[in-house]
Design a protein around this motif. Structure first.
Motif, mmCIF file in Angstrom:
data_model
loop_
_atom_site.group_PDB
_atom_site.id
_atom_site.type_symbol
_atom_site.label_atom_id
_atom_site.label_comp_id
_atom_site.label_asym_id
_atom_site.label_seq_id
_atom_site.Cartn_x
_atom_site.Cartn_y
_atom_site.Cartn_z
ATOM 1 N N CYS A 252 -36.651 -31.335 -33.175
ATOM 2 C CA CYS A 252 -36.896 -30.947 -31.788
ATOM 3 C C CYS A 252 -35.566 -30.776 -31.059
ATOM 4 N N VAL B 126 -40.414 -32.297 -35.474
ATOM 5 C CA VAL B 126 -41.595 -31.638 -34.909
ATOM 6 C C VAL B 126 -42.640 -31.744 -36.005
ATOM 7 N N GLU C 168 -49.433 -23.744 -32.067
ATOM 8 C CA GLU C 168 -48.387 -24.601 -31.505
ATOM 9 C C GLU C 168 -47.835 -25.582 -32.534
ATOM 10 N N ASN D 94 -45.832 -29.307 -32.316
ATOM 11 C CA ASN D 94 -45.650 -30.358 -31.322
ATOM 12 C C ASN D 94 -44.719 -31.457 -31.836
ATOM 13 N N CYS D 95 -43.917 -31.964 -30.912
ATOM 14 C CA CYS D 95 -43.066 -33.108 -31.210
ATOM 15 C C CYS D 95 -43.783 -34.345 -30.694
ATOM 16 N N SER D 96 -44.116 -35.256 -31.583
ATOM 17 C CA SER D 96 -44.880 -36.430 -31.169
ATOM 18 C C SER D 96 -44.021 -37.477 -30.455
ATOM 19 N N GLY E 111 -43.548 -35.110 -26.679
ATOM 20 C CA GLY E 111 -44.569 -34.150 -26.278
ATOM 21 C C GLY E 111 -44.142 -32.707 -26.125
ATOM 22 N N LYS F 46 -43.719 -28.865 -26.887
ATOM 23 C CA LYS F 46 -44.572 -27.940 -27.639
ATOM 24 C C LYS F 46 -43.832 -26.621 -27.823
ATOM 25 N N ASP G 146 -43.956 -26.128 -23.675
ATOM 26 C CA ASP G 146 -44.035 -27.244 -22.746
ATOM 27 C C ASP G 146 -42.899 -28.202 -23.070
#
Length: 157
Positions: free
Chosen positions: A98, A105, A113, A115-117, A120, A122, A132
């Motif tokens: 990320c 990611v 999409e 997403n990076c946990s 968050g 995106k 996002d």
């Protein structure tokens, strides 16, 4: 002891032109619209500077094309790659870290999409662009070669 200031005379070549401070102030300013354009640059070769043939970077594939769901992707953390398949038969490679703080990611919960946990962020699977935050920069693309149903890391030839 103080430091002495002294001037070193510069030798000018026969082609050099010396300008005074007053003359420099009156020189024409560069046109911002022409910034970066070089006279005589080749036209019509879009992407030629980026271009170049890609070759496989090793004999071991990252994944099989069957491992990558359509409109989603998969993380290959050991290789620091994400492979996506935005539409059937189209595969793209991205850096897996990320751009916010370097977490992997690793989630593909929403179609289209990545997403990076950790925080968050995106990203779009087609372009790597931020959908996002908190990330502000897109995920960098990484080259891949798809051959015989296998996906390989790639490098310039």
């Amino acid at each position: 002891m103080g430091l002495a200031a002294f001037t070193v005379p510069m030798a000018l070549s026969s082609n050099a032109v010396a300008t005074t401070e007053a003359e420099t102030a009156t020189l024409p300013k560069p046109d911002p619209k022409k910034k970066g354009k070089k006279k005589g640059a080749a036209k019509g070769k879009k992407g030629a500077a980026k271009g170049g043939k890609l070759v496989k970077d090793g004999d071991t594939p990252i994944a099989s094309t069957e491992d990558i769901p359509v409109n989603s992707g998969a993380l290959f953390e050991a290789d620091e790659y994400i492979i996506t398949q935005p539409k059937a038969g189209q595969f793209l490679g991205y850096d897996s870290l990320c751009t916010h703080e370097g977490c992997p990611v690793d989630a593909f919960d929403t179609p289209g999409e990545m997403n990076c946990s950790c925080h968050g962020a995106k990203f779009d699977i087609k372009s790597g662009k931020v959908l996002d935050g908190p990330a502000k920069k897109p995920l960098p693309k990484k080259p891949i070669i798809v051959e015989g149903g296998q996906i390989y890391k790639a490098k310039k030839a």
